[in-house]
Design an enzyme around this catalytic site. Structure first.
Site, PDB file in Angstrom:
ATOM      1  N   LYS A   1      10.747  41.610  15.166  1.00 37.28           N
ATOM      2  CA  LYS A   1      10.954  43.060  15.168  1.00 37.28           C
ATOM      3  C   LYS A   1      12.012  43.447  16.177  1.00 37.28           C
ATOM      4  CE  LYS A   1       6.525  44.856  13.781  1.00 37.28           C
ATOM      5  NZ  LYS A   1       5.372  45.672  14.183  1.00 37.28           N
TER       6      LYS A   1
ATOM      7  N   ASP B   1       6.822  40.424  17.869  1.00 37.93           N
ATOM      8  CA  ASP B   1       6.997  41.858  18.101  1.00 37.93           C
ATOM      9  C   ASP B   1       7.600  42.022  19.500  1.00 37.93           C
ATOM     10  OD1 ASP B   1       6.720  44.588  18.347  1.00 37.93           O
ATOM     11  OD2 ASP B   1       4.615  44.668  17.818  1.00 37.93           O
TER      12      ASP B   1
ATOM     13  N   LYS C   1       5.493  38.963  23.673  1.00 39.66           N
ATOM     14  CA  LYS C   1       4.482  38.628  24.687  1.00 39.66           C
ATOM     15  C   LYS C   1       3.632  37.436  24.247  1.00 39.66           C
ATOM     16  CE  LYS C   1       2.322  42.393  25.396  1.00 39.66           C
ATOM     17  NZ  LYS C   1       1.543  43.579  25.697  1.00 39.66           N
TER      18      LYS C   1
ATOM     19  N   ILE D   1       5.144  36.459  13.001  1.00 36.06           N
ATOM     20  CA  ILE D   1       5.896  37.626  13.491  1.00 36.06           C
ATOM     21  C   ILE D   1       5.960  37.668  15.012  1.00 36.06           C
ATOM     22  CG2 ILE D   1       3.851  39.143  13.325  1.00 36.06           C
ATOM     23  CD1 ILE D   1       5.870  41.380  12.401  1.00 36.06           C
TER      24      ILE D   1
ATOM     25  N   LYS E   1      -4.035  33.635  12.587  1.00 36.77           N
ATOM     26  CA  LYS E   1      -4.193  33.384  11.175  1.00 36.77           C
ATOM     27  C   LYS E   1      -2.918  33.716  10.417  1.00 36.77           C
ATOM     28  CE  LYS E   1      -9.076  34.775  10.856  1.00 36.77           C
ATOM     29  NZ  LYS E   1      -9.928  35.850  10.296  1.00 36.77           N
TER      30      LYS E   1
ATOM     31  N   ASP F   1      -2.036  40.736   8.444  1.00 36.50           N
ATOM     32  CA  ASP F   1      -3.172  41.617   8.156  1.00 36.50           C
ATOM     33  C   ASP F   1      -3.118  42.948   8.891  1.00 36.50           C
ATOM     34  OD1 ASP F   1      -3.731  40.565  10.792  1.00 36.50           O
ATOM     35  OD2 ASP F   1      -5.778  41.313  10.512  1.00 36.50           O
TER      36      ASP F   1
ATOM     37  N   GLU G   1       5.252  30.692  13.601  1.00 34.48           N
ATOM     38  CA  GLU G   1       4.593  31.989  13.742  1.00 34.48           C
ATOM     39  C   GLU G   1       5.053  32.942  12.654  1.00 34.48           C
ATOM     40  OE1 GLU G   1       3.782  33.698  17.777  1.00 34.48           O
ATOM     41  OE2 GLU G   1       5.830  32.980  18.021  1.00 34.48           O
TER      42      GLU G   1
ATOM     43  N   PHE H   1       5.059  48.667  11.125  1.00 38.26           N
ATOM     44  CA  PHE H   1       3.923  47.763  10.959  1.00 38.26           C
ATOM     45  C   PHE H   1       3.892  47.253   9.524  1.00 38.26           C
ATOM     46  CE2 PHE H   1      -0.467  46.354  10.590  1.00 38.26           C
ATOM     47  CZ  PHE H   1      -0.583  45.624  11.759  1.00 38.26           C
ATOM     48  N   VAL H   2       3.994  45.953   9.361  1.00 36.41           N
ATOM     49  CA  VAL H   2       4.034  45.360   8.027  1.00 36.41           C
ATOM     50  C   VAL H   2       2.810  44.489   7.761  1.00 36.41           C
ATOM     51  CG1 VAL H   2       6.548  45.432   7.740  1.00 36.41           C
ATOM     52  CG2 VAL H   2       5.494  43.469   8.889  1.00 36.41           C
TER      53      VAL H   2
HETATM   54  P1  5GP Z   1       3.760  40.426  20.358  1.00 35.07           P
HETATM   55  O1  5GP Z   1       2.974  39.702  21.395  1.00 35.07           O
HETATM   56  O2  5GP Z   1       5.058  39.736  20.013  1.00 35.07           O
HETATM   57  O3  5GP Z   1       3.980  41.868  20.717  1.00 35.07           O
HETATM   58  O4  5GP Z   1       2.871  40.524  19.072  1.00 35.07           O
HETATM   59  C1  5GP Z   1       2.814  39.507  18.191  1.00 35.07           C
HETATM   60  C2  5GP Z   1       1.549  39.545  17.381  1.00 35.07           C
HETATM   61  O5  5GP Z   1       1.180  40.871  17.010  1.00 35.07           O
HETATM   62  C3  5GP Z   1       1.788  38.833  16.117  1.00 35.07           C
HETATM   63  O6  5GP Z   1       1.456  37.483  16.258  1.00 35.07           O
HETATM   64  C4  5GP Z   1       0.918  39.574  15.127  1.00 35.07           C
HETATM   65  O7  5GP Z   1      -0.371  39.022  15.123  1.00 35.07           O
HETATM   66  C5  5GP Z   1       0.837  40.968  15.659  1.00 35.07           C
HETATM   67  N1  5GP Z   1       1.791  41.894  15.010  1.00 35.07           N
HETATM   68  C6  5GP Z   1       2.890  42.453  15.556  1.00 35.07           C
HETATM   69  N2  5GP Z   1       3.519  43.256  14.692  1.00 35.07           N
HETATM   70  C7  5GP Z   1       2.809  43.205  13.552  1.00 35.07           C
HETATM   71  C8  5GP Z   1       2.982  43.823  12.255  1.00 35.07           C
HETATM   72  O8  5GP Z   1       3.915  44.583  11.971  1.00 35.07           O
HETATM   73  N3  5GP Z   1       2.038  43.527  11.329  1.00 35.07           N
HETATM   74  C9  5GP Z   1       0.994  42.694  11.580  1.00 35.07           C
HETATM   75  N4  5GP Z   1       0.137  42.494  10.592  1.00 35.07           N
HETATM   76  N5  5GP Z   1       0.809  42.099  12.777  1.00 35.07           N
HETATM   77  C10 5GP Z   1       1.713  42.342  13.750  1.00 35.07           C
END
Ligand code: 5GP
Length: 217
Positions: free
Chosen positions: A165, A137, A140, A135, A68, A193, A133, A186-187
């Site tokens: 990030k 992080d 993965k 974000i 979302k 959300d 997308e 964490f934003v």
């Molecule tokens: P990854 O697989 O890259 O570690 O995580 C990505 C997903 O984690 C993003 O699509 C998002 O849904 C969530 N996420 C990662 N960091 C944040 C953050 O700082 N704030 C929020 N609201 N969601 C995050």
């Protein structure tokens, strides 16, 4: 030129005081600071739209919005690409599709990534795809999604990520178009959300400890 890795926000950036901006009073006490004001997000998005247009203009493109959290960025990015398309000879014909992913509980990434709806992405076969997308992080999620999308043999895949990030456990998977590179905090806001809260906030903000407690599940 080289790869545009986005506007870099340093680890020491304290953000702006909440008193300097408007935000809904139902979130008072729940936020620490305004990290990226809405207007700055808009200005950066306008530039990303131009970069995307320069690279992909003229090619029919399927925009794949990752829900979302990606809905707001995708809507604003598409809007700006549309503006460019109607104001120049150079246009980008787009269709927009949605995919939903879920991996977070509270502020923690969970191992299992769920792809909800649109499991059949055969409409991407032979197409230019732009994944949008909010974000990245660890990367993965992006890696898993790319593998899923690649299986349908699109002609070309590009990824636009509003935020990336700076993390040590990165998968090395980075978007082609990056809005901002941010510290490992964490934003929320701008459709990002915390347990479904804060999507109705226009700035990107840092959540406070009391906010985390208040909305914990
Ligand atoms: P990854 O697989 O890259 O570690 O995580 C990505 C997903 O984690 C993003 O699509 C998002 O849904 C969530 N996420 C990662 N960091 C944040 C953050 O700082 N704030 C929020 N609201 N969601 C995050």
């Amino acid at each position: 030129g080289g790869k545009d890795e986005g506007i870099v926000i340093n680890d020491g950036w304290p953000g702006y005081s909440l008193d300097l901006f408007n935000y809904p009073t139902h979130y008072s006490g729940d936020l620490e600071c305004v990290y990226i004001p809405h207007g700055v997000i808009m200005d950066r998005t306008e530039r990303l739209a131009r970069n995307i247009m320069d690279d992909l203009g003229g090619h029919d493109t399927v925009v794949l919005c990752v829900l979302k959290a990606g809905y707001q960025f995708c809507a604003d990015l598409v809007e700006r690409i549309k503006t460019l398309s109607r104001n120049s000879e150079h246009t980008l014909p787009m269709s927009v599709n949605f995919i939903r992913l879920k991996s977070y509980v509270n502020d923690q990434s969970t191992e299992d990534l769920h792809i909800i709806g649109a499991e059949d992405l055969s409409f991407l076969t032979g197409k230019n795809v732009l994944i949008v997308e909010a974000i990245v992080d660890t990367g993965k999620t992006m890696k898993t999604l790319l593998k899923h999308v690649e299986a349908f043999r699109p002609k070309n895949i590009k990824v636009a990520g509003l935020l990336v990030k700076r993390v040590t456990n990165s998968s090395g998977c980075l978007p082609d178009y990056v809005g901002f590179e941010i510290p490992n905090r964490f934003v929320v806001g701008y459709a990002l959300d915390y347990n479904e809260y804060f999507r109705d906030l226009n700035h990107i903000c840092v959540i406070s400890e009391s906010g985390k407690l208040k909305y914990k599940v």
